[in-house]
Scaffold this motif. Structure first.
Motif, PDB file in Angstrom:
ATOM      1  N   VAL A  28      42.299  31.653  45.759  1.00  0.00           N
ATOM      2  CA  VAL A  28      43.702  31.312  45.887  1.00  0.00           C
ATOM      3  C   VAL A  28      43.684  30.055  45.233  1.00  0.00           C
ATOM      4  CG1 VAL A  28      45.766  30.374  47.470  1.00  0.00           C
ATOM      5  CG2 VAL A  28      44.492  32.742  47.843  1.00  0.00           C
ATOM      6  N   LYS A  29      43.075  28.958  45.543  1.00  0.00           N
ATOM      7  CA  LYS A  29      42.654  27.632  44.866  1.00  0.00           C
ATOM      8  C   LYS A  29      42.459  27.839  43.255  1.00  0.00           C
ATOM      9  CE  LYS A  29      40.851  25.681  49.349  1.00  0.00           C
ATOM     10  NZ  LYS A  29      39.661  25.246  49.771  1.00  0.00           N
ATOM     11  N   LEU A  30      41.752  28.746  43.093  1.00  0.00           N
ATOM     12  CA  LEU A  30      41.565  28.741  41.652  1.00  0.00           C
ATOM     13  C   LEU A  30      42.697  29.238  40.930  1.00  0.00           C
ATOM     14  CD1 LEU A  30      39.336  28.358  39.450  1.00  0.00           C
ATOM     15  CD2 LEU A  30      38.732  31.012  39.939  1.00  0.00           C
ATOM     16  N   CYS A  32      45.911  28.870  41.599  1.00  0.00           N
ATOM     17  CA  CYS A  32      46.680  27.863  41.498  1.00  0.00           C
ATOM     18  C   CYS A  32      46.601  26.676  40.712  1.00  0.00           C
ATOM     19  CB  CYS A  32      46.936  27.020  43.060  1.00  0.00           C
ATOM     20  SG  CYS A  32      47.694  28.069  44.132  1.00  0.00           S
ATOM     21  N   LEU A  33      45.074  26.186  40.514  1.00  0.00           N
ATOM     22  CA  LEU A  33      44.764  25.264  39.603  1.00  0.00           C
ATOM     23  C   LEU A  33      44.949  25.739  38.164  1.00  0.00           C
ATOM     24  CD1 LEU A  33      41.722  23.584  41.561  1.00  0.00           C
ATOM     25  CD2 LEU A  33      43.879  22.604  41.164  1.00  0.00           C
ATOM     26  N   VAL A  34      44.405  26.946  37.911  1.00  0.00           N
ATOM     27  CA  VAL A  34      44.461  27.538  36.725  1.00  0.00           C
ATOM     28  C   VAL A  34      45.862  27.698  36.066  1.00  0.00           C
ATOM     29  CG1 VAL A  34      44.004  29.229  35.053  1.00  0.00           C
ATOM     30  CG2 VAL A  34      42.286  28.597  36.557  1.00  0.00           C
ATOM     31  N   VAL A  35      46.818  27.926  36.953  1.00  0.00           N
ATOM     32  CA  VAL A  35      48.484  28.121  36.448  1.00  0.00           C
ATOM     33  C   VAL A  35      48.764  26.838  36.462  1.00  0.00           C
ATOM     34  CG1 VAL A  35      50.604  28.531  37.441  1.00  0.00           C
ATOM     35  CG2 VAL A  35      48.559  30.422  37.770  1.00  0.00           C
ATOM     36  N   PHE A  36      48.591  25.732  37.176  1.00  0.00           N
ATOM     37  CA  PHE A  36      48.873  24.603  36.696  1.00  0.00           C
ATOM     38  C   PHE A  36      48.554  24.064  35.646  1.00  0.00           C
ATOM     39  CE2 PHE A  36      48.550  19.930  37.498  1.00  0.00           C
ATOM     40  CZ  PHE A  36      49.833  19.524  37.875  1.00  0.00           C
ATOM     41  N   PHE A  37      47.337  23.913  35.249  1.00  0.00           N
ATOM     42  CA  PHE A  37      46.795  23.256  34.000  1.00  0.00           C
ATOM     43  C   PHE A  37      47.165  23.815  32.816  1.00  0.00           C
ATOM     44  CE2 PHE A  37      43.669  21.244  37.242  1.00  0.00           C
ATOM     45  CZ  PHE A  37      44.148  20.004  36.855  1.00  0.00           C
ATOM     46  N   VAL A  88      51.484  32.569  45.555  1.00  0.00           N
ATOM     47  CA  VAL A  88      50.214  32.878  45.758  1.00  0.00           C
ATOM     48  C   VAL A  88      49.729  32.130  47.153  1.00  0.00           C
ATOM     49  CG1 VAL A  88      47.772  32.190  44.856  1.00  0.00           C
ATOM     50  CG2 VAL A  88      49.655  32.790  43.154  1.00  0.00           C
ATOM     51  N   LEU A  89      50.075  30.893  47.396  1.00  0.00           N
ATOM     52  CA  LEU A  89      49.733  30.408  48.741  1.00  0.00           C
ATOM     53  C   LEU A  89      50.174  31.202  49.831  1.00  0.00           C
ATOM     54  CD1 LEU A  89      50.312  26.598  48.083  1.00  0.00           C
ATOM     55  CD2 LEU A  89      48.265  27.797  48.295  1.00  0.00           C
ATOM     56  N   LEU A  90      51.295  31.811  49.627  1.00  0.00           N
ATOM     57  CA  LEU A  90      52.008  32.814  50.680  1.00  0.00           C
ATOM     58  C   LEU A  90      50.890  34.073  50.802  1.00  0.00           C
ATOM     59  CD1 LEU A  90      54.163  33.256  52.616  1.00  0.00           C
ATOM     60  CD2 LEU A  90      55.468  34.442  50.800  1.00  0.00           C
ATOM     61  N   LEU A  98      44.512  40.397  55.967  1.00  0.00           N
ATOM     62  CA  LEU A  98      44.604  41.538  56.219  1.00  0.00           C
ATOM     63  C   LEU A  98      43.822  42.716  55.124  1.00  0.00           C
ATOM     64  CD1 LEU A  98      48.468  42.223  56.942  1.00  0.00           C
ATOM     65  CD2 LEU A  98      46.518  41.955  58.674  1.00  0.00           C
ATOM     66  N   TRP A  99      43.986  42.156  53.957  1.00  0.00           N
ATOM     67  CA  TRP A  99      43.357  42.901  52.916  1.00  0.00           C
ATOM     68  C   TRP A  99      41.703  42.512  52.719  1.00  0.00           C
ATOM     69  CZ3 TRP A  99      47.330  43.728  48.595  1.00  0.00           C
ATOM     70  CH2 TRP A  99      48.558  44.576  49.145  1.00  0.00           C
ATOM     71  N   GLY A 100      41.536  41.139  52.670  1.00  0.00           N
ATOM     72  CA  GLY A 100      40.296  40.522  52.367  1.00  0.00           C
ATOM     73  C   GLY A 100      40.394  39.900  50.914  1.00  0.00           C
ATOM     74  N   ALA A 101      39.491  39.126  50.509  1.00  0.00           N
ATOM     75  CA  ALA A 101      39.532  38.364  49.391  1.00  0.00           C
ATOM     76  C   ALA A 101      39.270  39.265  48.227  1.00  0.00           C
ATOM     77  CB  ALA A 101      38.637  37.164  49.302  1.00  0.00           C
ATOM     78  N   LEU A 102      38.342  40.229  48.568  1.00  0.00           N
ATOM     79  CA  LEU A 102      38.235  41.322  47.318  1.00  0.00           C
ATOM     80  C   LEU A 102      39.224  42.159  46.822  1.00  0.00           C
ATOM     81  CD1 LEU A 102      35.769  42.426  45.299  1.00  0.00           C
ATOM     82  CD2 LEU A 102      35.202  43.699  46.977  1.00  0.00           C
ATOM     83  N   GLU A 103      39.672  42.747  47.886  1.00  0.00           N
ATOM     84  CA  GLU A 103      41.024  43.636  47.595  1.00  0.00           C
ATOM     85  C   GLU A 103      42.013  42.638  47.140  1.00  0.00           C
ATOM     86  OE1 GLU A 103      43.591  46.555  47.336  1.00  0.00           O
ATOM     87  OE2 GLU A 103      41.250  46.697  47.620  1.00  0.00           O
ATOM     88  N   MET A 104      42.148  41.426  47.440  1.00  0.00           N
ATOM     89  CA  MET A 104      43.226  40.417  46.728  1.00  0.00           C
ATOM     90  C   MET A 104      43.037  40.349  45.439  1.00  0.00           C
ATOM     91  SD  MET A 104      45.894  40.191  48.472  1.00  0.00           S
ATOM     92  CE  MET A 104      46.604  39.123  47.187  1.00  0.00           C
ATOM     93  N   LEU A 105      41.763  40.124  44.952  1.00  0.00           N
ATOM     94  CA  LEU A 105      41.340  39.901  43.539  1.00  0.00           C
ATOM     95  C   LEU A 105      41.652  41.210  43.062  1.00  0.00           C
ATOM     96  CD1 LEU A 105      40.116  37.905  41.743  1.00  0.00           C
ATOM     97  CD2 LEU A 105      37.808  39.050  42.283  1.00  0.00           C
ATOM     98  N   THR A 106      41.183  42.310  43.533  1.00  0.00           N
ATOM     99  CA  THR A 106      41.153  43.701  42.803  1.00  0.00           C
ATOM    100  C   THR A 106      43.150  43.736  42.595  1.00  0.00           C
ATOM    101  OG1 THR A 106      39.538  44.424  43.815  1.00  0.00           O
ATOM    102  CG2 THR A 106      41.183  45.798  42.849  1.00  0.00           C
ATOM    103  N   PHE A 107      43.695  43.653  43.475  1.00  0.00           N
ATOM    104  CA  PHE A 107      45.248  43.762  43.529  1.00  0.00           C
ATOM    105  C   PHE A 107      45.890  42.902  42.336  1.00  0.00           C
ATOM    106  CE2 PHE A 107      49.472  42.773  44.860  1.00  0.00           C
ATOM    107  CZ  PHE A 107      50.099  43.970  44.851  1.00  0.00           C
ATOM    108  N   PHE A 108      45.254  41.574  42.065  1.00  0.00           N
ATOM    109  CA  PHE A 108      45.708  40.634  41.284  1.00  0.00           C
ATOM    110  C   PHE A 108      45.686  40.942  39.639  1.00  0.00           C
ATOM    111  CE2 PHE A 108      45.024  37.069  38.556  1.00  0.00           C
ATOM    112  CZ  PHE A 108      46.320  36.158  38.620  1.00  0.00           C
ATOM    113  N   PHE A 109      44.314  41.581  39.606  1.00  0.00           N
ATOM    114  CA  PHE A 109      43.989  42.112  38.071  1.00  0.00           C
ATOM    115  C   PHE A 109      44.687  43.324  37.873  1.00  0.00           C
ATOM    116  CE2 PHE A 109      40.830  38.567  38.668  1.00  0.00           C
ATOM    117  CZ  PHE A 109      40.947  38.081  37.437  1.00  0.00           C
TER     118      PHE A 109
END
Length: 369
Positions: A28-30, A32-37, A88-90, A98-109
């Motif tokens: 999530v932090k990554l 946010c930072l990439v979108v900002f820059f 993204v923070l929400l 609920l899903w886990g970081a890996l599932e969120m990464l999969t969902f994002f891409f």
């Protein structure tokens, strides 16, 4: 005056944002930072063309396929950057646990790459119908509009009955969010706040996210998708138009099953059930139980917070009034004798026992039935 207020509250806001970021994952932090820059790259026209999905360059013969993974990080307007970061923070607070970081990464891409492909195909079809070359080379697809649509669909799946507002027309719940925001994007496009591609991205994001969550998402118990009736495609629309949309969606689903794009759900019959024959769909029970668990936890937390507020209020009132609650360990005082209590409503009051006489006579005993 406004500058003074902003400067006064700026340290507080920075502290809140840093605390919020500190409780989120690295993913999530990554983002946010990439979108900002990447917002600062929007001032370069070359960077916009290189990072965005341009239908004329994405489709043959150019094949700028890398833009399917880079377009989501580029925003033109700064208010869109703020909306993206907040969303993204929400997600990091509500959905990732609920899903886990890996599932969120999969969902994002999956959502962003699917939005890029569908948008490029959509504008290419429009070009074949109108022969307008501006649709191929002047339209730039960028931003997290499709991902915002996917998040609204995920919130509808997880907490569909959460009431957001009560209006004279009716209650607004999470079920109404995807279609409502989709209509709002057309209003923003009409007043010039966003480009036309923003509406296209949001619409395709709804489609891609629903297909993924409905048929392909892998859960912890090994099941795929969510075949619950509350997550059917027709539930995205008002109740009045749901029957015809159900017919159309069922026809499309049957064609997809014949083309082996998705599998037909297998119904399981439990004949040994004590209450009769039960029918279950794979993935439906687990998702429904998860929704009920979330609703119960939310109701419990609200009740506990209200109880804590009542206790705190009562403690403050006791401190101000100087009174204290009686201790449960204090011994009870002797209650007065029934002979000393006057009884109303026509009952006869009791009289004290007669005294002994000097001659040693005993007092007369009165026996009552």
């Amino acid at each position: 005056m406004n500058v003074r207020v902003v400067s006064k509250n700026l340290p507080y806001l920075c502290g809140q944002v840093s605390a919020l970021l500190g409780n989120t994952s690295v993913f999530v932090k990554l983002i946010c930072l990439v979108v900002f820059f990447c917002y600062f790259l929007s001032y370069s026209e070359t960077a916009v063309i290189t990072l965005s999905v341009t239908p004329g360059y994405f489709n043959p013969p150019h094949f700028w396929l890398w833009t399917a993974f880079t377009h989501c990080f580029l925003e033109i307007h700064f208010w869109e950057v703020l909306v993206d970061i907040f969303t993204v923070l929400l997600v990091g607070k509500l959905i990732e646990p609920l899903w886990g970081a890996l599932e969120m990464l999969t969902f994002f891409f999956i959502i962003n790459s699917g939005v890029a492909v569908l948008c490029a195909i959509f504008y290419y079809i429009l070009y074949m119908l109108t022969f307008n070359t501006e649709l191929l080379f002047d339209v730039h697809i960028h931003g997290l509009s499709g991902y915002l649509a996917g998040v609204s669909m995920a919130v509808k799946q997880i907490m569909p009955d959460l009431i957001l507002a009560k209006t004279p027309i009716g209650k607004i719940t999470n079920r109404n969010i995807p279609l409502t925001v989709f209509g709002l994007t057309f209003v923003m496009w009409a007043i010039g706040m966003v480009e036309g591609s923003y509406c296209t991205m949001f619409g395709t994001g709804l489609v891609v996210s629903w297909i993924y969550l409905r048929f392909y998402q892998v859960h912890n118990n090994g099941s795929r998708g969510d075949m619950a009736d509350s997550f059917a495609f027709a539930t995205l629309f008002p109740n009045v138009v749901q029957p015809p949309i159900s017919v159309i969606s069922n026809i499309i689903f049957s064609l997809a099953v014949k083309c082996k794009l998705c599998k037909k759900p297998v119904r399981r019959y439990d004949v040994s059930a004590p209450t009769g024959i039960t029918i279950s769909l794979p993935g439906a029970d687990s998702q429904d139980s998860e929704r009920r668990r979330q609703i119960a936890l939310r109701a419990l937390s609200e009740r506990l917070s209200k109880t804590a507020e009542v206790k705190e209020k009562g403690a403050k009132e006791n401190e101000q009034g100087g009174t204290q609650w009686p201790s449960m360990d204090e011994p009870e005082k002797d209650s007065p004798s029934p002979t000393n209590i006057s009884v109303e409503s026509g009952s006869i009051p009791s009289t004290p026992a007669p005294q002994a006489t000097q001659d040693g006579d005993k007092p007369t005993e009165i026996v009552t039935a």
